[in-house]
Design a protein around this motif. Structure first.
Motif, PDB file in Angstrom:
ATOM      1  N   GLU A 176       0.664  -1.802  -0.434  1.00 25.68           N
ATOM      2  CA  GLU A 176       0.074  -0.127  -0.040  1.00 25.68           C
ATOM      3  C   GLU A 176       0.777   0.685  -0.261  1.00 25.68           C
ATOM      4  OE1 GLU A 176      -3.363   2.250   2.184  1.00 25.68           O
ATOM      5  OE2 GLU A 176      -3.060   0.035   2.699  1.00 25.68           O
ATOM      6  N   LEU A 177       0.683   2.149  -0.505  1.00 23.43           N
ATOM      7  CA  LEU A 177       1.211   3.105  -1.226  1.00 23.43           C
ATOM      8  C   LEU A 177       0.761   4.761  -0.955  1.00 23.43           C
ATOM      9  CD1 LEU A 177       4.239   4.988  -2.003  1.00 23.43           C
ATOM     10  CD2 LEU A 177       2.916   4.249  -4.441  1.00 23.43           C
ATOM     11  N   ARG A 178       0.951   5.241   0.679  1.00 24.92           N
ATOM     12  CA  ARG A 178      -0.179   6.268   1.157  1.00 24.92           C
ATOM     13  C   ARG A 178       0.197   7.374   0.503  1.00 24.92           C
ATOM     14  NH1 ARG A 178      -1.621   3.275   7.108  1.00 24.92           N
ATOM     15  NH2 ARG A 178      -2.323   1.546   6.058  1.00 24.92           N
ATOM     16  N   SER A 179       0.039   8.548   0.382  1.00 33.04           N
ATOM     17  CA  SER A 179       0.487   9.658   0.323  1.00 33.04           C
ATOM     18  C   SER A 179      -0.615  10.528   0.494  1.00 33.04           C
ATOM     19  CB  SER A 179       0.917   9.801  -1.335  1.00 33.04           C
ATOM     20  OG  SER A 179       1.557  11.149  -1.845  1.00 33.04           O
ATOM     21  N   THR A 180      -0.016  12.240   0.649  1.00 33.34           N
ATOM     22  CA  THR A 180      -0.865  13.362   1.322  1.00 33.34           C
ATOM     23  C   THR A 180      -1.244  13.291   0.097  1.00 33.34           C
ATOM     24  OG1 THR A 180       0.861  14.893   0.557  1.00 33.34           O
ATOM     25  CG2 THR A 180       0.439  13.884   3.526  1.00 33.34           C
ATOM     26  N   SER A 181      -0.691  12.925  -1.428  1.00 28.91           N
ATOM     27  CA  SER A 181      -2.154  13.828  -2.536  1.00 28.91           C
ATOM     28  C   SER A 181      -2.766  12.415  -2.129  1.00 28.91           C
ATOM     29  CB  SER A 181      -1.288  13.948  -3.578  1.00 28.91           C
ATOM     30  OG  SER A 181       0.042  12.390  -3.354  1.00 28.91           O
ATOM     31  N   GLY A 182      -3.033  11.207  -2.397  1.00 25.61           N
ATOM     32  CA  GLY A 182      -3.543  10.147  -2.452  1.00 25.61           C
ATOM     33  C   GLY A 182      -2.770   8.432  -2.561  1.00 25.61           C
ATOM     34  N   SER A 183      -3.393   7.660  -2.399  1.00 26.97           N
ATOM     35  CA  SER A 183      -2.968   6.723  -1.743  1.00 26.97           C
ATOM     36  C   SER A 183      -3.450   5.077  -3.244  1.00 26.97           C
ATOM     37  CB  SER A 183      -3.636   6.408  -0.099  1.00 26.97           C
ATOM     38  OG  SER A 183      -2.693   7.515   0.541  1.00 26.97           O
ATOM     39  N   VAL A 184      -2.326   4.090  -2.888  1.00 29.18           N
ATOM     40  CA  VAL A 184      -3.849   3.830  -3.918  1.00 29.18           C
ATOM     41  C   VAL A 184      -2.282   2.660  -3.597  1.00 29.18           C
ATOM     42  CG1 VAL A 184      -2.880   4.280  -5.911  1.00 29.18           C
ATOM     43  CG2 VAL A 184      -0.587   3.186  -5.058  1.00 29.18           C
ATOM     44  N   VAL A 185      -2.995   1.560  -3.656  1.00 27.90           N
ATOM     45  CA  VAL A 185      -2.290  -0.126  -3.117  1.00 27.90           C
ATOM     46  C   VAL A 185      -2.108  -1.233  -4.018  1.00 27.90           C
ATOM     47  CG1 VAL A 185      -3.852  -2.967  -2.042  1.00 27.90           C
ATOM     48  CG2 VAL A 185      -4.259  -0.389  -1.718  1.00 27.90           C
ATOM     49  N   PHE A 186      -1.110  -1.647  -3.800  1.00 28.83           N
ATOM     50  CA  PHE A 186      -0.991  -3.410  -5.172  1.00 28.83           C
ATOM     51  C   PHE A 186      -0.942  -4.359  -4.688  1.00 28.83           C
ATOM     52  CE2 PHE A 186       2.167   0.950  -6.140  1.00 28.83           C
ATOM     53  CZ  PHE A 186       1.702   0.714  -7.522  1.00 28.83           C
ATOM     54  N   SER A 187      -2.038  -5.628  -4.662  1.00 30.70           N
ATOM     55  CA  SER A 187      -1.654  -6.690  -4.330  1.00 30.70           C
ATOM     56  C   SER A 187      -1.803  -7.391  -5.306  1.00 30.70           C
ATOM     57  CB  SER A 187      -3.267  -5.836  -3.704  1.00 30.70           C
ATOM     58  OG  SER A 187      -3.426  -8.011  -3.602  1.00 30.70           O
ATOM     59  N   SER A 188      -1.222  -8.644  -5.219  1.00 27.21           N
ATOM     60  CA  SER A 188      -1.175  -9.649  -6.332  1.00 27.21           C
ATOM     61  C   SER A 188      -2.756 -10.127  -5.821  1.00 27.21           C
ATOM     62  CB  SER A 188       0.143 -10.791  -5.424  1.00 27.21           C
ATOM     63  OG  SER A 188       0.960 -10.093  -6.192  1.00 27.21           O
ATOM     64  N   ARG A 189      -2.840 -10.831  -5.042  1.00 30.07           N
ATOM     65  CA  ARG A 189      -4.164 -11.757  -4.596  1.00 30.07           C
ATOM     66  C   ARG A 189      -5.656 -10.682  -5.934  1.00 30.07           C
ATOM     67  NH1 ARG A 189      -8.784 -10.164  -1.703  1.00 30.07           N
ATOM     68  NH2 ARG A 189      -7.465  -8.627  -0.946  1.00 30.07           N
ATOM     69  N   ARG A 190      -5.478  -9.400  -5.445  1.00 31.09           N
ATOM     70  CA  ARG A 190      -6.425  -8.804  -5.933  1.00 31.09           C
ATOM     71  C   ARG A 190      -6.709  -8.579  -7.857  1.00 31.09           C
ATOM     72  NH1 ARG A 190      -8.180  -2.601  -2.811  1.00 31.09           N
ATOM     73  NH2 ARG A 190      -9.459  -3.249  -4.546  1.00 31.09           N
ATOM     74  N   THR A 191      -4.857  -8.786  -8.263  1.00 32.43           N
ATOM     75  CA  THR A 191      -4.986  -8.712  -9.405  1.00 32.43           C
ATOM     76  C   THR A 191      -4.728  -9.866 -10.561  1.00 32.43           C
ATOM     77  OG1 THR A 191      -3.140  -7.256  -9.152  1.00 32.43           O
ATOM     78  CG2 THR A 191      -3.324  -8.084 -11.088  1.00 32.43           C
ATOM     79  N   ARG A 192      -5.036 -11.262  -9.357  1.00 31.42           N
ATOM     80  CA  ARG A 192      -4.606 -12.567  -9.315  1.00 31.42           C
ATOM     81  C   ARG A 192      -6.796 -12.330  -9.172  1.00 31.42           C
ATOM     82  NH1 ARG A 192      -2.597 -14.870  -6.052  1.00 31.42           N
ATOM     83  NH2 ARG A 192      -1.045 -14.635  -7.000  1.00 31.42           N
ATOM     84  N   SER A 193      -7.054 -12.202  -9.257  1.00 28.73           N
ATOM     85  CA  SER A 193      -9.140 -12.389  -9.073  1.00 28.73           C
ATOM     86  C   SER A 193      -9.131 -10.919 -10.370  1.00 28.73           C
ATOM     87  CB  SER A 193      -9.270 -11.782  -8.162  1.00 28.73           C
ATOM     88  OG  SER A 193     -10.540 -11.555  -7.503  1.00 28.73           O
TER      89      SER A 193
END
Length: 855
Positions: free
Chosen positions: A62-79
Motif C-alpha cells: 500500500e502506497l499512502r500519500s498526502t495527495s492520494g493513496s493506492v494499493v498494489f495487490s497480487s491477490r486482487r490483481t489475480r482475481s
C-alpha cells in the motif's frame, strides 16, 4: 528541505514513511507501467528501482500519500485477471501493474508511506536488522535524506564543510570525508582524523550496484547504468568519473594522501580495472603529492629518497627538486609512490647531485650525519663513494677514500700537502666510506710535506709563515719522539728576522747554549714568534732547548749529517730499521762535558739513547766525549770491577745512566786494548792479581776473536805478571798448560785463560810456557789405571766429575827436570809428560785427586 524516513514494524506489517515529495498520478503510472521514477534529480526515489524490492517480502503493498493513496495487490490483481479473461486464479501475476485507490493516509508528519504486509516466510526481525545496517549507507548515497529511523533507532546525517574543500559527514559516531567532483562523490571513512581506506566495495549509482571495486574510496557516481541498475551501461565513460580524484586526494592531510593510491592487484571487475587505470593516470599527472618546501607536485615530477629524515630533507631541499616529504618517504609508502611513477633517488644519485655544491664545512658534517642511517651495507657505501668532502685547506674533493680524517689534531686548518678533511666536516661516516685516520705524527711524516719544506724560498717569508703555522699547530699535538728529524728544515724567523731551519735555532734561554762551543752555528728564534707559537711546538720540530734527537726510518747509509757517522755505520752488521741519535754532540765544548752529560741523562728524549751501547749516541760518547781529560770509553763505571786498578772510575752523578758510553766489561775496541796494555805496563798502577788475570783473559779473547788488529797496536816495553810485577817481555811466559804453574816462577808468569793462551801470547809477543820449556819426569812411580784406586774413584764421585780413562803414575815424590827458559830440577805435585801421561805425587793425590784429570 531534506527528507526523513521512518521504518516501523507492527506484527507482520512493515511501514516505511518519508517526508519527500507526495505521490502524483504520473508517479503511479510510472510505477505501474515502467517501474521507474518520474522524480527530478536530487530527489529521493528518483531512480525508482528500489520500489520493486518490496516484492521480495510482500504481495500486498500500500502506497499512502498526502495527495492520494493506492494499493498494489497480487491477490486482487489475480482475481481481476480471472474475471476478465478467465486466467488461472493460482497463476503468478505482475503485482505492480494494477493499482487500486484507497482512502488510507500516511502517518502524521509524513508525506508518503509504504505499508507492506509481510509474507509468512519472511523473518521480520532479521529484515528490520538488515535495514538498520543499511541505513548509514543510504544516508551517504542519498544526500536528500537527512535521517532514517528504524524501529525507534534514529540515524541522522550531519555535514560540516572543512577548509580543505572536504565535507565531514557524521552519522552517529562514524565520520566520513566527502569530496564532490564533476560526476562523482568520493568518500573515505575517518577514525580519529585518520583516513581508513576501503578494502573492497561496489560502485554506487547512487545506491549499490553489482560492479565490484577495489579502490580506496567509496564512489557514488553519476554514470549510465543498465535498466536494472546493477551494471554499468556498455560504453559508459569512466574517465569522466575519475576526473577530480586527484583533487580529492590533495584535499586530505598531506601525511594521509598516499593511502588513497590504488595499489596494483587483480581487478575485481572490468569496471574496476578501467576505473583504476583512469584514477592512476590522474594521480600521476596532477599536483597533490606533498614535497619539501610545502608545495604539492605531480608524482611523476617528484622524487623520493627512501628513509628520508627531517634533517636530510632540510639539507637536500634546494638540491633535489620536488623532494617528497619525510613522512611519506618510508618503506610503508614505497609501493604507492612507485605506482604513481614517483622517481626514486638512491644514494648514488644524491652523491651525483652534490657534485659542485658549495657549502660550509659544518653543513657537510650535518649531511654526513643525516646520511649515516642510510649507509647500512657495503652497497650503500659504494653508492656514496663519490660524495664530496671539504678539506682543511679550502678545497673540496670527490670521494672519502682519498681523504684523511684527523685524529686528536683539533681544529688545525691549511694542511695542503695531503687531503685532510676539514675538522668541522669530520664525521664517522667518512671512515665507513673509506677515509683513513691520520694523527699529527702521520701528517708531519708525510713525504709531501718534506718536499714542500725543501721547496720553501728563503726570500718568501709569507709562504714560510703560512706553512710553519700549520706545521707547528700539528707539532704541538704530536709525540715529539715520533716526529721525523727533517722537520728541522722548516724555515722559522730568528732574532734578526732572517729565515733559518728550525734545527739551527735555539729557544730563548736554552740551556744547550751553556755547553756548546762559543762559535756553534746556532742562533735564537725570534722571541715574539716563540711566545706566540709555544715552546712545545718549536721543540717538536727541532728548535733547540736541550739536545735534539734525529730519527730516521729504514736508513740505507750514513747520510744523516751526524759527526763520525761513517765510522759508526762500519760497526753495524746490518742496516738498522731506525736511527735514533742525538745531534750536534761534536759542538759540545770539551770543558763542559760534565754539564752536557747531565743534560743528556735528565732529558726524557735523550736519556733512553744513552743506554743503547750499539746506538750512535752511546758509541759517539764512548769515542769522543771527555771527563777529566779522559775519553768516556776508557773510564769504567764505579760498580764495575772488571778493570779495577787499570781503568779509572768515572765521577759523575748520572754515570749509571750513561754506562753504555763507558768501558764495557770486555775488550771491544783497539783504543781500550791499547790503554789496558799501557796500564798493565805502568808500574804506578797496582791492579790485583784477579784484575790482572781478568784483563789478560779479555785481551786474549778479543785477540782470538779478531776484534783487534795486532798490527795497529803499540806494544809497551813491559808486561804484567800475575803477581803484579812489571817485567820485560823476554822474561815472561804465558801460562797455557795448568801443570806448568808449579814450575814457572810466578813473577815471570802471565796468566789469562788457558783456552786463549796462544792468542794472548801473540798479542803480547811473549812466549808460551809450554813452548819455552822441555820437561822430563826423573822420579819413579807406580802406574795404575784410574779405576784401580778406590781413593781416586771416591774423590771423583764426590766432586761429581767423570773418572778419567787411561793410566796415571803415582810417585812417592814427583820430580821433573826442566830445560829451556829455565834449567833446573824441581819437585812438583802433578805433571803431564810430553807423551800425555799424568803423574801425581802420592801425598798430593790423596788430598786433591779431583785436579789430576786436568790436562
Amino acid at each position: 528541505m531534506l527528507g526523513e524516513v521512518s521504518v516501523r514494524l507492527d506484527g507482520r506489517v512493515l511501514s516505511v514513511a518519508n517526508t519527500g515529495a507526495p505521490l502524483d498520478e504520473s508517479g503511479v503510472q510510472a510505477l505501474a507501467a515502467l517501474r521507474a521514477s518520474n522524480k527530478s534529480a536530487g530527489t529521493v526515489g528518483r531512480y525508482g528501482v528500489g520500489f520493486t524490492a518490496v516484492l521480495s517480502v510482500s504481495d500486498e503493498v500500500e502506497l499512502r500519500s498526502t495527495s492520494g493513496s493506492v494499493v498494489f495487490s497480487s491477490r486482487r490483481t489475480r482475481s481481476a485477471l480471472a474475471q476478465f479473461d478467465g486466467a488461472d486464479p493460482g497463476a503468478d501475476v505482475p503485482a505492480l501493474r494494477l493499482a487500486w485507490p484507497t482512502a488510507n493516509l500516511p502517518v502524521a508528519g509524513a508525506t508518503s508511506e509504504v505499508v507492506l504486509t509481510l509474507r509468512d516466510n519472511v523473518d521480520a526481525t532479521a529484515l528490520l536488522g538488515h535495514m538498520v545496517r543499511e541505513a548509514p549507507d543510504l544516508l551517504l548515497e542519498l544526500p536528500s535524506l537527512a535521517s532514517i529511523t528504524v524501529g525507534g533507532r534514529e540515524f541522522r546525517r550531519h555535514e560540516h564543510a572543512l577548509a580543505s574543500g572536504l565535507t565531514d559527514i557524521a552519522i552517529g559516531g562514524d565520520h566520513w570525508w566527502q569530496f564532490v567532483s564533476g560526476r562523482a562523490r568520493w568518500l573515505v571513512r575517518v577514525v580519529d582524523s585518520v583516513v581508513r581506506p576501503s578494502a573492497d566495495d561496489v560502485l554506487r549509482a547512487p545506491t549499490r550496484s553489482d560492479e565490484e571495486l577495489s579502490i580506496p574510496a567509496l564512489l557514488i557516481a553519476d554514470v549510465a547504468m543498465q535498466p536494472d541498475r546493477r551494471r554499468v551501461m556498455p560504453g559508459a565513460s569512466l574517465a569522466e568519473v575519475a576526473v577530480g580524484y586527484a583533487d580529492f586526494v590533495a584535499a586530505l592531510p598531506p601525511k594521509q594522501r598516499l593511502a588513497m593510491v590504488p595499489l596494483p592487484g587483480f581487478a575485481r571487475s572490468e569496471v574496476d580495472s578501467a576505473l583504476r587505470e583512469h584514477l592512476l593516470a590522474e594521480l600521476r599527472e596532477k599536483p597533490w603529492l606533498p614535497t619539501v618546501g610545502g608545495k604539492d607536485r605531480a608524482p611523476n615530477r617528484a622524487a623520493v629518497v627512501p628513509g628520508l629524515s627531517d634533517d636530510l630533507a632540510e639539507l637536500l631541499a634546494d638540491i633535489v627538486d620536488g623532494l617528497v616529504v619525510p613522512e611519506l618517504s618510508g618503506p610503508r609508502w614505497a609501493h604507492a609512490l612507485a605506482t604513481v611513477d614517483t622517481h626514486r633517488i638512491g644514494l648514488a644519485r644524491i652523491a651525483e647531485l652534490l657534485s659542485g655544491v658549495v657549502r660550509e664545512p659544518a653543513w657537510w658534517a650535518r649531511l654526513y650525519a643525516a646520511l649515516e642511517p642510510l649507509a647500512v651495507d657495503a652497497l650503500a657505501a659504494e653508492e656514496l663513494a663519490s660524495i664530496p668532502v671539504p678539506l682543511s685547506d679550502g678545497r673540496t674533493v670527490t670521494g672519502p677514500r682519498t681523504v684523511l680524517l684527523g685524529h686528536d689534531i683539533g681544529d688545525v686548518l691549511g694542511v695542503d700537502w695531503t687531503r685532510l678533511v676539514h675538522p668541522e666536516a669530520a664525521h664517522p661516516l667518512l671512515s665507513r666510506l673509506g677515509a683513513k685516520t691520520a694523527t699529527a705524527v702521520d701528517l708531519l711524516s708525510d713525504p709531501a710535506l718534506r718536499a714542500e719544506i725543501e721547496d720553501l724560498d728563503h726570500d718568501d717569508p709569507a709562504a714560510a709563515a703560512d706553512l710553519s703555522t700549520v706545521v707547528l699547530a700539528l707539532a704541538a699535538r704530536g709525540d715529539p719522539g715520533a716526529l721525523p728529524s727533517w722537520l728541522g728544515e722548516l724555515l722559522l724567523p730568528d732574532v734578526d728576522g732572517e729565515l733559518r731551519g728550525a734545527d739551527e735555532l735555539l729557544l730563548p734561554g736554552a740551556p744547550l747554549t751553556a755547553v756548546l762551543v762559543d762559535d756553534a752555528p746556532f742562533t735564537s728564534v725570534d722571541s715574539a714568534f716563540a711566545e706566540r707559537v709555544g715552546e712545545t711546538a718549536l721543540r717538536a720540530v727541532g728548535v733547540g732547548w736541550g739536545f735534539t734527537v734525529l730519527r730516521a726510518e729504514l736508513p740505507t747509509g750514513p747520510d744523516h749529517d751526524l759527526d763520525d757517522e761513517d765510522r759508526w755505520w762500519d760497526t753495524l752488521d746490518d742496516d738498522p730499521e731506525t736511527i735514533d741519535a742525538v745531534r750536534d754532540l761534536d759542538l759540545v765544548d770539551e770543558e763542559r762535558w760534565s754539564a752536557a752529560l747531565t743534560m743528556l741523562a735528565t732529558d726524557p728524549s735523550t736519556r733512553p739513547l744513552l743506554a743503547d751501547r750499539g746506538g750512535y749516541t752511546a758509541w759517539w760518547l764512548r769515542h769522543n766525549a771527555e771527563l777529566d781529560g779522559q775519553i768516556l770509553g776508557l773510564l769504567r763505571e764505579p760498580d764495575d770491577d772488571t778493570f779495577t786498578g787499570l781503568l779509572d772510575a768515572v765521577h759523575h752523578p748520572e754515570s749509571a745512566v750513561f754506562a753504555a758510553a763507558l768501558a764495557a766489561p770486555a775488550v771491544d775496541s783497539p783504543e781500550l786494548a791499547q790503554l789496558l796494555l799501557d796500564r798493565l805496563a805502568d808500574a804506578h798502577r797496582q791492579p790485583s792479581p784477579a784484575a790482572i788475570m781478568r784483563t789478560h783473559t779479555l785481551l786474549g779473547a778479543a785477540a782470538a776473536a779478531r776484534v783487534l788488529d795486532l798490527d795497529e797496536l803499540h806494544l809497551p816495553d813491559h808486561v804484567r805478571a800475575v803477581t803484579g810485577a812489571v817485567i820485560d817481555p823476554a822474561d815472561a811466559l804465558v801460562l797455557d798448560k795448568p801443570w806448568l804453574s808449579a814450575a814457572v816462577p810466578h813473577d815471570h808468569l802471565v796468566v789469562g785463560s788457558l783456552d786463549t793462551g796462544e792468542a794472548l801470547a801473540d798479542l803480547l809477543d811473549v812466549s808460551m810456557a809450554s813452548a819455552a820449556l822441555r820437561s822430563v819426569v826423573i822420579s819413579t812411580g807406580r802406574p795404575l789405571s784410574w779405576g784401580e784406586d778406590p781413593t781416586a774413584v771416591l774423590a771423583h764421585a764426590t766432586l761429581g766429575r767423570p773418572l778419567p780413562q787411561g793410566e796415571v803414575v803415582v810417585h812417592p815424590r814427583l820430580t821433573v827436570s826442566l830445560t829451556g827458559a829455565f834449567d833446573t830440577e824441581m819437585t812438583v805435585p802433578w805433571w803431564v809428560d810430553e807423551e800425555g801421561t799424568t803423574h801425581v805425587s802420592a801425598s798430593w793425590a790423596a788430598a786433591t785427586w779431583g785436579v789430576a784429570d786436568v790436562r
